[in-house]
Design a protein around this motif. Structure first.
Motif, PDB file in Angstrom:
ATOM      1  N   MET A  50      -1.359   2.385   6.858  1.00 61.22           N
ATOM      2  CA  MET A  50      -1.509   2.596   8.297  1.00 61.22           C
ATOM      3  C   MET A  50      -2.562   1.670   8.883  1.00 61.22           C
ATOM      4  O   MET A  50      -2.393   1.164   9.995  1.00 61.22           O
ATOM      5  CB  MET A  50      -1.850   4.060   8.590  1.00 61.22           C
ATOM      6  N   ASP A  51      -3.634   1.432   8.144  1.00 58.77           N
ATOM      7  CA  ASP A  51      -4.661   0.495   8.611  1.00 58.77           C
ATOM      8  C   ASP A  51      -4.062  -0.894   8.824  1.00 58.77           C
ATOM      9  O   ASP A  51      -4.346  -1.557   9.819  1.00 58.77           O
ATOM     10  CB  ASP A  51      -5.822   0.409   7.617  1.00 58.77           C
ATOM     11  N   ARG A  89       5.083  11.417   3.322  1.00 59.33           N
ATOM     12  CA  ARG A  89       4.173  12.435   3.855  1.00 59.33           C
ATOM     13  C   ARG A  89       4.688  13.818   3.507  1.00 59.33           C
ATOM     14  O   ARG A  89       5.851  14.109   3.675  1.00 59.33           O
ATOM     15  CB  ARG A  89       4.058  12.333   5.382  1.00 59.33           C
ATOM     16  N   SER A 140      -2.995   5.664   3.819  1.00 59.72           N
ATOM     17  CA  SER A 140      -4.070   5.378   4.764  1.00 59.72           C
ATOM     18  C   SER A 140      -4.268   3.865   4.914  1.00 59.72           C
ATOM     19  O   SER A 140      -4.383   3.355   6.027  1.00 59.72           O
ATOM     20  CB  SER A 140      -5.358   6.046   4.300  1.00 59.72           C
ATOM     21  N   ALA A 141      -4.291   3.160   3.807  1.00 62.36           N
ATOM     22  CA  ALA A 141      -4.445   1.698   3.854  1.00 62.36           C
ATOM     23  C   ALA A 141      -3.223   1.054   4.510  1.00 62.36           C
ATOM     24  O   ALA A 141      -3.354   0.074   5.253  1.00 62.36           O
ATOM     25  CB  ALA A 141      -4.654   1.133   2.457  1.00 62.36           C
ATOM     26  N   GLU A 186      -1.905   9.436  14.704  1.00 62.93           N
ATOM     27  CA  GLU A 186      -1.806   7.993  14.472  1.00 62.93           C
ATOM     28  C   GLU A 186      -0.425   7.622  13.914  1.00 62.93           C
ATOM     29  O   GLU A 186       0.191   6.652  14.343  1.00 62.93           O
ATOM     30  CB  GLU A 186      -2.903   7.552  13.507  1.00 62.93           C
ATOM     31  N   MET A 187       0.061   8.392  12.960  1.00 60.64           N
ATOM     32  CA  MET A 187       1.363   8.097  12.352  1.00 60.64           C
ATOM     33  C   MET A 187       2.506   8.360  13.330  1.00 60.64           C
ATOM     34  O   MET A 187       3.452   7.589  13.402  1.00 60.64           O
ATOM     35  CB  MET A 187       1.565   8.909  11.081  1.00 60.64           C
ATOM     36  N   ASP A 201      -0.952   4.555  -1.194  1.00 59.27           N
ATOM     37  CA  ASP A 201      -2.149   4.522  -0.335  1.00 59.27           C
ATOM     38  C   ASP A 201      -1.704   4.436   1.125  1.00 59.27           C
ATOM     39  O   ASP A 201      -1.743   3.379   1.752  1.00 59.27           O
ATOM     40  CB  ASP A 201      -3.032   3.346  -0.720  1.00 59.27           C
ATOM     41  N   THR A 261      -1.803  -0.864  11.879  1.00 56.05           N
ATOM     42  CA  THR A 261      -2.633  -0.778  13.087  1.00 56.05           C
ATOM     43  C   THR A 261      -3.260  -2.125  13.409  1.00 56.05           C
ATOM     44  O   THR A 261      -3.270  -2.556  14.570  1.00 56.05           O
ATOM     45  CB  THR A 261      -3.717   0.305  12.923  1.00 56.05           C
ATOM     46  N   HIS A 298       0.836  -1.205   0.000  1.00 58.34           N
ATOM     47  CA  HIS A 298       0.000   0.000   0.000  1.00 58.34           C
ATOM     48  C   HIS A 298       0.874   1.260   0.000  1.00 58.34           C
ATOM     49  O   HIS A 298       0.574   2.230  -0.694  1.00 58.34           O
ATOM     50  CB  HIS A 298      -0.922   0.021   1.215  1.00 58.34           C
ATOM     51  N   THR A 299       1.951   1.229   0.767  1.00 58.04           N
ATOM     52  CA  THR A 299       2.850   2.383   0.822  1.00 58.04           C
ATOM     53  C   THR A 299       3.443   2.659  -0.549  1.00 58.04           C
ATOM     54  O   THR A 299       3.489   3.800  -1.010  1.00 58.04           O
ATOM     55  CB  THR A 299       3.982   2.135   1.836  1.00 58.04           C
TER      56      THR A 299
END
Length: 65
Positions: free
Chosen positions: A15-16, A46, A12-13, A53-54, A10, A19, A5-6
């Protein structure tokens, strides 16, 4: 999955995924070089201030960015 994803942008995905891994196996994740490397990539991509969160995940994984 987080790294994939990175690399496709993406964050956000990504990080999901990190997590979810932390919730499922927190002690295991802390010692995974791949997780730290992925977090480093996320920080590098970024362009703005990091969301809480990050920052927390980077801190948890011992990543300085």
């Amino acid at each position: 999955m987080a790294r994939a994803h990175t690399r496709t942008g993406d964050l956000s995905a990504a990080m999901d995924e990190l997590t979810r891994a932390r919730e499922a196996a927190p002690q295991w994740l802390r010692h995974q070089n791949g997780a730290a490397e992925t977090m480093q990539e996320i920080l590098g991509k970024r362009k703005r201030t990091l969301p809480t969160e990050m920052r927390e995940m980077a801190d948890y994984l011992g990543v300085i960015g």
